[in-house]
Write a protein that holds these residues in place. Structure first.
Motif, PDB file in Angstrom:
ATOM      1  N   UNK A  78       0.828  -1.283  -0.188  1.00  0.00           N
ATOM      2  CA  UNK A  78      -0.208  -0.168   0.074  1.00  0.00           C
ATOM      3  C   UNK A  78       0.759   1.240   0.117  1.00  0.00           C
ATOM      4  N   UNK A  79       1.974   1.352   0.636  1.00  0.00           N
ATOM      5  CA  UNK A  79       2.905   2.434   0.792  1.00  0.00           C
ATOM      6  C   UNK A  79       4.044   2.479  -0.177  1.00  0.00           C
ATOM      7  N   UNK A  80       3.966   1.338  -1.120  1.00  0.00           N
ATOM      8  CA  UNK A  80       5.031   1.607  -1.989  1.00  0.00           C
ATOM      9  C   UNK A  80       6.405   1.155  -1.777  1.00  0.00           C
ATOM     10  N   UNK A  81       6.443   0.536  -0.457  1.00  0.00           N
ATOM     11  CA  UNK A  81       7.878   0.144   0.127  1.00  0.00           C
ATOM     12  C   UNK A  81       8.438  -1.109  -0.836  1.00  0.00           C
ATOM     13  N   UNK A  82       9.595  -1.462  -0.720  1.00  0.00           N
ATOM     14  CA  UNK A  82      10.280  -2.559  -1.222  1.00  0.00           C
ATOM     15  C   UNK A  82      10.896  -3.350  -0.289  1.00  0.00           C
ATOM     16  N   UNK A  83      10.637  -4.561   0.188  1.00  0.00           N
ATOM     17  CA  UNK A  83      11.149  -5.581   0.826  1.00  0.00           C
ATOM     18  C   UNK A  83      12.812  -5.333   1.014  1.00  0.00           C
ATOM     19  N   UNK A  84      13.186  -5.597  -0.524  1.00  0.00           N
ATOM     20  CA  UNK A  84      14.554  -5.648  -0.619  1.00  0.00           C
ATOM     21  C   UNK A  84      15.272  -4.370  -0.352  1.00  0.00           C
ATOM     22  N   UNK A  85      14.697  -3.126  -0.504  1.00  0.00           N
ATOM     23  CA  UNK A  85      15.340  -1.839  -0.532  1.00  0.00           C
ATOM     24  C   UNK A  85      14.296  -1.087   0.345  1.00  0.00           C
ATOM     25  N   UNK A  86      14.112  -1.488   1.646  1.00  0.00           N
ATOM     26  CA  UNK A  86      12.941  -0.819   2.556  1.00  0.00           C
ATOM     27  C   UNK A  86      13.335   0.751   2.892  1.00  0.00           C
ATOM     28  N   UNK A  87      12.459   1.444   2.900  1.00  0.00           N
ATOM     29  CA  UNK A  87      12.496   2.758   3.008  1.00  0.00           C
ATOM     30  C   UNK A  87      11.601   3.243   4.446  1.00  0.00           C
ATOM     31  N   UNK A  88      10.559   2.406   4.352  1.00  0.00           N
ATOM     32  CA  UNK A  88       9.489   2.530   5.719  1.00  0.00           C
ATOM     33  C   UNK A  88       9.407   1.477   6.465  1.00  0.00           C
ATOM     34  N   UNK A  89       9.446   0.358   6.077  1.00  0.00           N
ATOM     35  CA  UNK A  89       9.333  -0.937   7.274  1.00  0.00           C
ATOM     36  C   UNK A  89      10.547  -1.816   6.882  1.00  0.00           C
ATOM     37  N   UNK A  90      11.443  -2.099   7.548  1.00  0.00           N
ATOM     38  CA  UNK A  90      12.563  -2.711   7.581  1.00  0.00           C
ATOM     39  C   UNK A  90      12.649  -4.139   8.352  1.00  0.00           C
ATOM     40  N   UNK A  91      12.991  -5.033   7.726  1.00  0.00           N
ATOM     41  CA  UNK A  91      13.083  -6.445   8.492  1.00  0.00           C
ATOM     42  C   UNK A  91      14.064  -6.563   9.161  1.00  0.00           C
ATOM     43  N   UNK A  92      14.472  -6.881  10.232  1.00  0.00           N
ATOM     44  CA  UNK A  92      15.471  -7.344  11.087  1.00  0.00           C
ATOM     45  C   UNK A  92      15.647  -8.868  11.406  1.00  0.00           C
ATOM     46  N   UNK A  93      16.630  -9.308  10.780  1.00  0.00           N
ATOM     47  CA  UNK A  93      16.303 -10.938  10.794  1.00  0.00           C
ATOM     48  C   UNK A  93      16.260 -11.467  12.129  1.00  0.00           C
ATOM     49  N   UNK A  94      15.726 -12.388  12.509  1.00  0.00           N
ATOM     50  CA  UNK A  94      15.646 -12.887  13.779  1.00  0.00           C
ATOM     51  C   UNK A  94      15.179 -12.184  14.865  1.00  0.00           C
ATOM     52  N   UNK A  95      14.650 -11.072  14.501  1.00  0.00           N
ATOM     53  CA  UNK A  95      13.981 -10.056  15.658  1.00  0.00           C
ATOM     54  C   UNK A  95      12.706  -9.485  15.417  1.00  0.00           C
ATOM     55  N   UNK A  96      12.311  -9.005  14.094  1.00  0.00           N
ATOM     56  CA  UNK A  96      11.285  -8.416  13.936  1.00  0.00           C
ATOM     57  C   UNK A  96      11.313  -7.409  12.891  1.00  0.00           C
ATOM     58  N   UNK A  97      10.581  -5.976  13.063  1.00  0.00           N
ATOM     59  CA  UNK A  97      10.563  -5.068  11.852  1.00  0.00           C
ATOM     60  C   UNK A  97      11.042  -3.552  12.706  1.00  0.00           C
ATOM     61  N   UNK A  98      11.521  -2.876  11.919  1.00  0.00           N
ATOM     62  CA  UNK A  98      11.614  -1.428  12.442  1.00  0.00           C
ATOM     63  C   UNK A  98      11.007  -0.331  11.474  1.00  0.00           C
ATOM     64  N   UNK A  99      10.854   0.751  12.012  1.00  0.00           N
ATOM     65  CA  UNK A  99      10.243   1.965  11.091  1.00  0.00           C
ATOM     66  C   UNK A  99      11.260   2.883  10.936  1.00  0.00           C
ATOM     67  N   UNK A 100      12.158   2.955   9.770  1.00  0.00           N
ATOM     68  CA  UNK A 100      13.248   3.756   9.678  1.00  0.00           C
ATOM     69  C   UNK A 100      12.961   5.241   9.069  1.00  0.00           C
ATOM     70  N   UNK A 101      11.707   5.259   8.276  1.00  0.00           N
ATOM     71  CA  UNK A 101      11.114   6.387   7.724  1.00  0.00           C
ATOM     72  C   UNK A 101      11.261   7.583   8.761  1.00  0.00           C
ATOM     73  N   UNK A 102      12.006   8.831   8.280  1.00  0.00           N
ATOM     74  CA  UNK A 102      11.714   9.745   9.057  1.00  0.00           C
ATOM     75  C   UNK A 102      10.386  10.529   9.221  1.00  0.00           C
ATOM     76  N   UNK A 103       9.813  10.852  10.443  1.00  0.00           N
ATOM     77  CA  UNK A 103       8.356  11.254  10.391  1.00  0.00           C
ATOM     78  C   UNK A 103       8.392  12.858  10.740  1.00  0.00           C
TER      79      UNK A 103
END
Length: 222
Positions: A78-103
């Protein structure tokens, strides 16, 4: 780290007019809407809650849970983010997800209304509810734009879509049906005019519209 045992709805009074900008998206916490570019984005209630948690409550928190994968995939698409080159939602292996986008938080409107825009709303039980540009869900669900807590109304009963000067009514497979006046709405959406009566189950609402083109319409309250 698992998702904290908190409900975003507890924070609703704090966010009635708050909007958060990131990348080319705007998250409106008051209306529970997401706009990408100049177009509204349709998200499931749980996906919206996940986005709200990331951006508003725990922007620096990692969230891990096996059942979040589908919601994260929905948000990325929906947000046009790419799992391979994430700008908004980043996958952290064996840990979860982070939100790197500047708000950027603000209470300013997401965009100025067009000069000839109409104002649409529905009236029910002496209460008026404003309708936003895009989709407006009507039903018993607590996140519905027009929430009607009545036994004859389905959780996701119908929706009114506002597109500039045009407004249309659609049934969402409700149990007791959606009627525009005496006509049952089935299949294609029906155009709405100022004064139209909308019946959901046994509940009757009135669609109202004011603006440059509303004065030429004939009221059709039945």
């Amino acid at each position: 780290m698992s998702l904290p045992e908190r409900s975003p709805q507890r924070f609703a009074p704090l966010y009635e007019s708050m909007r958060i900008r990131f990348e080319d998206c705007v998250l409106d916490l008051g209306t529970r809407e997401v706009v990408r570019g100049d177009r509204p984005v349709r998200l499931s209630p749980k996906a919206f809650d996940l986005l709200q948690i990331h951006t508003s409550i725990w922007p620096d928190t990692f969230v891990a849970d096996g059942n979040l994968a589908n919601l994260v995939s929905e948000l990325r698409e929906a947000l046009g983010d790419d799992a391979h080159e994430p700008r908004i939602i980043r996958t952290v292996p064996r840990f979860g997800y982070s939100f790197p986008a500047k708000t950027d938080e603000s209470s300013a409107p997401t965009s100025p209304p067009p000069p000839d825009a109409t104002s649409c709303r529905v009236v029910w039980g002496g209460k008026e509810t404003a309708l936003a540009e895009g989709e407006n869900l009507i039903g018993r669900d607590e996140h519905a734009a027009v929430r009607i807590d009545h036994a004859s109304v389905s959780r996701y009963h119908a929706r009114i879509v506002i597109d500039g000067f045009a407004a249309r009514l659609e049934d969402l497979g409700s149990k007791n049906g959606t009627h525009l006046g005496e006509r049952k709405i089935e299949g294609a959406a029906a155009a709405l005019r100022d004064g139209d009566a909308i019946r959901l189950g046994s509940v009757v609402l009135t669609f109202r519209r004011s603006g440059s083109d509303a004065a030429t319409e004939t009221a059709s309250i039945r």
